[in-house]
Write a protein that holds these residues in place. Structure first.
Motif, short mmCIF file in Angstrom:
data_model
loop_
_atom_site.label_atom_id
_atom_site.label_comp_id
_atom_site.label_asym_id
_atom_site.label_seq_id
_atom_site.Cartn_x
_atom_site.Cartn_y
_atom_site.Cartn_z
N ARG A 182 15.38 -44.23 -17.06
CA ARG A 182 14.97 -42.90 -16.58
C ARG A 182 16.20 -41.99 -16.37
N TYR A 183 17.34 -42.59 -15.98
CA TYR A 183 18.55 -41.81 -15.71
C TYR A 183 19.24 -41.31 -16.98
N LEU A 184 18.75 -41.78 -18.13
CA LEU A 184 19.33 -41.32 -19.39
C LEU A 184 18.42 -40.37 -20.14
N GLU A 185 17.28 -40.02 -19.55
CA GLU A 185 16.38 -39.07 -20.20
C GLU A 185 16.98 -37.67 -20.12
N TRP A 186 16.54 -36.82 -21.05
CA TRP A 186 17.20 -35.54 -21.24
C TRP A 186 17.14 -34.64 -20.00
N ASP A 187 16.01 -34.67 -19.25
CA ASP A 187 15.91 -33.78 -18.09
C ASP A 187 16.90 -34.18 -16.99
N VAL A 188 17.15 -35.50 -16.85
CA VAL A 188 18.14 -35.94 -15.87
C VAL A 188 19.55 -35.54 -16.30
N VAL A 189 19.80 -35.70 -17.59
CA VAL A 189 21.12 -35.31 -18.10
C VAL A 189 21.36 -33.82 -17.92
N VAL A 190 20.32 -33.00 -18.19
CA VAL A 190 20.46 -31.56 -17.98
C VAL A 190 20.71 -31.24 -16.51
N LEU A 191 20.04 -31.98 -15.62
CA LEU A 191 20.27 -31.77 -14.19
C LEU A 191 21.72 -32.04 -13.81
N THR A 205 20.56 -39.05 -4.11
CA THR A 205 20.21 -39.82 -2.91
C THR A 205 19.17 -39.10 -2.07
N LEU A 206 19.38 -37.82 -1.82
CA LEU A 206 18.51 -37.06 -0.93
C LEU A 206 17.14 -36.79 -1.55
N LEU A 207 17.07 -36.65 -2.87
CA LEU A 207 15.80 -36.32 -3.51
C LEU A 207 14.94 -37.56 -3.80
N ASP A 208 15.47 -38.74 -3.51
CA ASP A 208 14.73 -39.97 -3.79
C ASP A 208 14.18 -39.92 -5.21
N PHE A 209 15.10 -39.69 -6.14
CA PHE A 209 14.77 -39.32 -7.51
C PHE A 209 14.02 -40.42 -8.26
N HIS A 210 14.36 -41.68 -8.01
CA HIS A 210 13.79 -42.79 -8.78
C HIS A 210 13.80 -44.03 -7.90
N PRO A 211 12.78 -44.87 -8.00
CA PRO A 211 12.74 -46.07 -7.14
C PRO A 211 13.99 -46.94 -7.29
N ALA A 212 14.51 -47.02 -8.50
CA ALA A 212 15.72 -47.83 -8.71
C ALA A 212 16.94 -46.94 -8.50
N ARG A 213 17.68 -47.23 -7.47
CA ARG A 213 18.87 -46.43 -7.16
C ARG A 213 19.95 -46.60 -8.24
N VAL A 214 20.76 -45.57 -8.38
CA VAL A 214 21.89 -45.65 -9.31
C VAL A 214 22.89 -46.66 -8.75
N VAL A 250 28.02 -35.03 -20.39
CA VAL A 250 26.97 -35.87 -20.97
C VAL A 250 27.56 -37.19 -21.47
N ALA A 251 28.70 -37.09 -22.18
CA ALA A 251 29.32 -38.29 -22.73
C ALA A 251 29.76 -39.25 -21.63
N ALA A 252 30.35 -38.71 -20.56
CA ALA A 252 30.81 -39.56 -19.46
C ALA A 252 29.64 -40.26 -18.77
N TRP A 253 28.54 -39.50 -18.55
CA TRP A 253 27.37 -40.07 -17.86
C TRP A 253 26.72 -41.19 -18.69
N VAL A 254 26.49 -40.92 -19.96
CA VAL A 254 25.84 -41.91 -20.81
C VAL A 254 26.74 -43.13 -21.01
N LEU A 255 28.02 -42.88 -21.27
CA LEU A 255 28.93 -43.99 -21.54
C LEU A 255 29.13 -44.88 -20.31
N SER A 256 29.07 -44.28 -19.12
CA SER A 256 29.25 -45.08 -17.90
C SER A 256 28.15 -46.13 -17.76
N TRP A 257 26.94 -45.81 -18.18
CA TRP A 257 25.83 -46.79 -18.12
C TRP A 257 26.06 -47.93 -19.11
N TYR A 258 26.49 -47.60 -20.31
CA TYR A 258 26.70 -48.63 -21.32
C TYR A 258 27.90 -49.51 -20.97
N LEU A 259 28.92 -48.93 -20.36
CA LEU A 259 30.07 -49.73 -19.93
C LEU A 259 29.71 -50.62 -18.75
#
Length: 481
Positions: free
Chosen positions: A42-51, A97-106, A21-30
């Motif tokens: 959307r990529y920082l919401e709890w359900d995505v983090v749990v995934l 990538t395969l699930l087309d999770f969100h219009p804005a790609r990571v 969780v820390a690595a994922w969230v911190l990577s966005w802020y960095l």
């Protein structure tokens, strides 16, 4: 199949989940140097983090992350962690990538930063855990037990040093290292400094005054060990050593359990000579073999080696009841060689020897019976001549009379230019055997072998030297120089 994630490893899973969780969230802020743009939140919401945690933990389990103790983490474990983190990054990328999770790609930078952060967190947490567990306690500033200088700064020394620092109960406090390689001077191994080279050992011992010196070079030659021991003896510092490579391979790998006092064998200029029994097995296998002096140290070892190659029968002759009984029981009970015949007899008794040869008809005779203690033989010359020389003649004559194929005399290096009674009597034995060997009217082949000091044998000077060393010296020799 038993799951590697049991209740004792559950805390590791929780820690890893937090790191993910820390690595994922911190990577966005960095990546964005501040709070991520709204369309990426959307990529920082709890359900995505749990995934992401749900993808990561099973991959970690598959790569064996929870089959290892953090306190014993090694470089191999770190490489395995790197492979696991890389697999997690690939798996997460494919899912998003395969699930087309969100219009804005990571953004691609996020994947790279997350990979590096997660790798740093996972490996760093394990290294930190090991460091904290192995960190010396507050009382470790005070020396525990014996202060020791270790000779050697290689793999064996590293393992010994690590174990000493990790296990105070061993009772050792390493205060420095010494090595032949001058390039290692002032380098540190587990925080312990290489004080200098072995050429500087004398003044290092005077300056540091350790309680013990430990030789941690399993490949060291006898000459090297002897030089180190001599320096330590001059400075009155006790010496211990690790055994040689061959001894280490054949015993337990626990190095600290193999530390022992220096033995005379360690100081030999060469390795002890082992009998090449296989080269003579051809004329022993399937034959009746007779050994005189079978209860003695050399005779008993001959019996052990001969029994390995499968003679039809092994006849043990000795006039000492205890030694004969012990070697006969050892062959039967411990080595499962039952084709033995123990004969309690004086090999100089011609009548008895004819009875033995007539009963067993030996094809090969090893004559090892002799008096070998030089001072005793010197004080009793008549008995030495009888037991060494005349007995040899009796056994050799009997071997010829009953058609033995081979006669082997066990002689000594003291028979060369002999200056004492023992050597002179054995020289006479060699002349007898040589005389029989030059005759054409017998089918028995005669030969002799000269032994020097056989380690551990009766009459050897080595046990005497060992007792003298244990008492702190001096080591006495009879030669004036």
């Amino acid at each position: 199949m038993r799951s590697p994630v049991n209740r004792h490893r559950l805390w590791q899973v929780v820690v890893d989940a937090g790191l993910v969780v820390a690595a994922w969230v911190l990577s966005w802020y960095l990546r964005f140097d501040e709070e991520p743009p709204v369309y990426y939140r959307r990529y920082l919401e709890w359900d995505v983090v749990v995934l992401i945690v749900g993808i990561t933990i099973p991959v970690f389990v598959a790569f064996g992350f929870y089959n290892r103790w953090w306190r014993y983490v090694s470089t191999r474990d770190i490489w395995s962690a790197a492979r696991g983190v890389a697999a997690v990054s690939v798996a997460t990328f494919l899912v998003f990538t395969l699930l087309d999770f969100h219009p804005a790609r990571v953004p691609r930078g996020i994947w790279i930063v997350n990979l590096l952060l997660l790798l740093a967190f996972v490996t760093g947490s394990r290294l930190l855990a090991r460091t904290l567990i192995e960190r010396p306690g507050a009382r470790s500033v005070i020396a525990r037990g014996k202060e020791v200088i270790i000779v050697g700064a290689g793999d064996a020394a590293e393992q010994i040093l690590r174990e000493m620092l990790r296990t105070p109960a061993l009772g050792y406090t390493p205060i420095g290292l010494v090595d032949d390689d001058p390039r290692k001077k002032n380098l540190r191994l587990h925080g312990i400094r290489v004080l200098g080279t072995t050429d500087e050992l004398g003044h290092l011992l005077r300056d540091r005054r350790p309680d013990e010196l430990l030789i941690a070079i399993p490949s060291a030659s006898g000459e090297q060990r002897e030089r180190i021991v001599e320096v330590a003896r001059v400075e009155n510092v006790p010496v211990k050593t690790l055994p040689g490579l061959a001894e280490m391979i054949s015993t337990d790998f626990n190095l600290t359990g193999q530390i022992r006092p220096v033995e005379v064998e360690d100081l030999l200029g060469r390795e002890p000579v082992e009998a090449d029994i296989e080269s003579i097995a051809g004329y022993l296998t399937g034959e009746v073999v007779l050994v005189t002096g079978a209860g003695g140290s050399i005779g008993a070892e001959l019996c052990r080696q001969i029994a390995r190659v499968g003679p039809t029968r092994l006849v043990l002759v000795d006039n000492g009841e205890r030694g004969l009984f012990e070697i006969e029981r050892e062959l039967v009970d411990e080595r499962s060689f039952h084709a033995t015949a123990a004969v309690l007899a004086d090999a100089g008794n011609a009548t008895k020897m004819r009875q033995v040869f007539d009963k067993y008809r030996p094809a090969v005779v090893f004559h090892a019976a002799a008096y070998k203690h030089v001072p005793l033989v010197e004080a009793n010359p008549a008995e030495a001549v009888r037991n060494n020389t005349l007995v040899t003649r009796t056994v050799a004559d009997t071997a010829v009379e009953f058609g033995a194929k081979r006669f082997v005399l066990v002689s000594t290096d003291k028979a060369v230019s002999s200056k004492n009674v023992m050597g002179q009597t054995k020289a006479l034995c060699e002349w007898l055997v040589e005389a029989w060997g030059h005759r054409d009217d017998t089918r028995t082949k005669f030969c002799g072998v000269r032994f020097g000091n056989v380690l551990g044998s009766s009459g050897s000077v080595i046990p005497t030297f060992r007792r003298q060393i244990a008492r702190g010296g001096p080591v006495t020799v009879t030669h004036p120089e």
